[in-house]
Design a protein around this motif. Structure first.
Motif, PDB file in Angstrom:
ATOM      1  N   LYS A 104       0.832  -1.209   0.000  1.00  0.00           N
ATOM      2  CA  LYS A 104       0.000   0.000   0.000  1.00  0.00           C
ATOM      3  C   LYS A 104       0.864   1.255   0.000  1.00  0.00           C
ATOM      4  CE  LYS A 104      -3.876   2.206   2.366  1.00  0.00           C
ATOM      5  NZ  LYS A 104      -4.740   2.350   1.209  1.00  0.00           N
ATOM      6  N   ARG A 147      -1.286   4.667  -4.261  1.00  0.00           N
ATOM      7  CA  ARG A 147      -1.764   5.782  -5.100  1.00  0.00           C
ATOM      8  C   ARG A 147      -1.974   5.345  -6.540  1.00  0.00           C
ATOM      9  NH1 ARG A 147       1.604  11.131  -4.098  1.00  0.00           N
ATOM     10  NH2 ARG A 147       0.697  11.413  -6.143  1.00  0.00           N
ATOM     11  N   SER A 150      -5.579   5.190  -8.375  1.00  0.00           N
ATOM     12  CA  SER A 150      -5.732   5.998  -9.586  1.00  0.00           C
ATOM     13  C   SER A 150      -6.281   5.173 -10.745  1.00  0.00           C
ATOM     14  CB  SER A 150      -4.379   6.608  -9.962  1.00  0.00           C
ATOM     15  OG  SER A 150      -4.441   7.236 -11.204  1.00  0.00           O
ATOM     16  N   GLU A 174     -14.826   7.225  -5.781  1.00  0.00           N
ATOM     17  CA  GLU A 174     -13.718   7.026  -4.839  1.00  0.00           C
ATOM     18  C   GLU A 174     -13.939   5.854  -3.894  1.00  0.00           C
ATOM     19  OE1 GLU A 174     -11.889  10.395  -3.154  1.00  0.00           O
ATOM     20  OE2 GLU A 174     -11.787  11.409  -5.091  1.00  0.00           O
ATOM     21  N   GLU A 220     -11.548   2.630  -3.815  1.00  0.00           N
ATOM     22  CA  GLU A 220     -10.869   2.217  -2.581  1.00  0.00           C
ATOM     23  C   GLU A 220     -11.112   0.732  -2.285  1.00  0.00           C
ATOM     24  OE1 GLU A 220     -11.246   3.608   1.968  1.00  0.00           O
ATOM     25  OE2 GLU A 220     -10.978   5.242   0.508  1.00  0.00           O
ATOM     26  N   GLU A 226      -8.994  -1.254  -4.665  1.00  0.00           N
ATOM     27  CA  GLU A 226      -7.602  -1.206  -4.214  1.00  0.00           C
ATOM     28  C   GLU A 226      -7.389  -2.226  -3.093  1.00  0.00           C
ATOM     29  OE1 GLU A 226      -4.576   1.631  -1.701  1.00  0.00           O
ATOM     30  OE2 GLU A 226      -6.372   2.552  -2.520  1.00  0.00           O
TER      31      GLU A 226
END
Length: 184
Positions: A22, A27, A31, A40, A44, A47
């Protein structure tokens, strides 16, 4: 921390592998996902799902380039989530636009043999021959899912230059694929 050290942490099953991943790539992964999903919270989640998928995959896999390995996982998870979110309400968004733009280059999945390694080599060679600006614009659009406006803001080039660069690059890609024997 270097990629080899992070991968070694995964092989040791050390939970710090996820923290280091991470720290190093969070990032970038966020992205990629946000560029596809335009949300978002969903980005997240993708991710975080990437870290879990990496944990489940390493070992037995030992990725040569950790950033590319993670980016591919994130991109696939994000595209799957996008498909699920838009299954019933087909229409707007950046992904259908991207697919429409690439449709002139790639007819459909039957146009390519199941040998994806050969196609990967052709695409990598093609990207390697592009001028740096054209390569960056192409990748920002079709890998990261950035809009023309976002690429323009990031690069400092006007939107018309971005659109023209994308058009010329797609045309060049089509010529390369045809020359290599792929049906387009």
């Amino acid at each position: 921390m270097e990629d080899r050290a992070i991968v070694a942490l995964y092989w040791k099953r050390a939970e710090t592998a996820i923290l280091e991943t991470k720290k190093q790539y969070g990032r970038l992964l966020f992205s990629i996902s946000r560029g596809i999903l335009r949300n978002e919270e969903d980005a997240e989640e993708c991710e975080n799902d990437t870290y879990l998928r990496a944990w489940d995959t390493i070992p037995p896999k030992r990725p040569e380039k950790l950033s590319a390995f993670l980016a591919k996982i994130t991109r696939n998870l994000s595209l799957d989530r996008y498909d699920a979110m838009h299954a019933e309400k087909r229409g707007g968004g950046e992904v259908p636009l991207l697919l429409d733009e690439l449709a002139e280059v790639i007819a459909d999945e039957t146009a390519f043999p199941t040998d994806t390694e050969g196609l990967s080599e052709v695409l990598n060679a093609f990207l390697g021959r592009l001028k740096p600006d054209a390569r960056t614009i192409f990748l920002r659009r079709y890998w990261f899912g950035d809009s023309v406006q976002e690429i323009s803001a990031r690069s400092g080039f006007g939107e018309s230059k971005i659109k023209m660069s994308l058009l010329r690059t797609r045309q060049s890609l089509k010529e390369v694929l045809e020359k290599e024997g792929y049906r387009v």
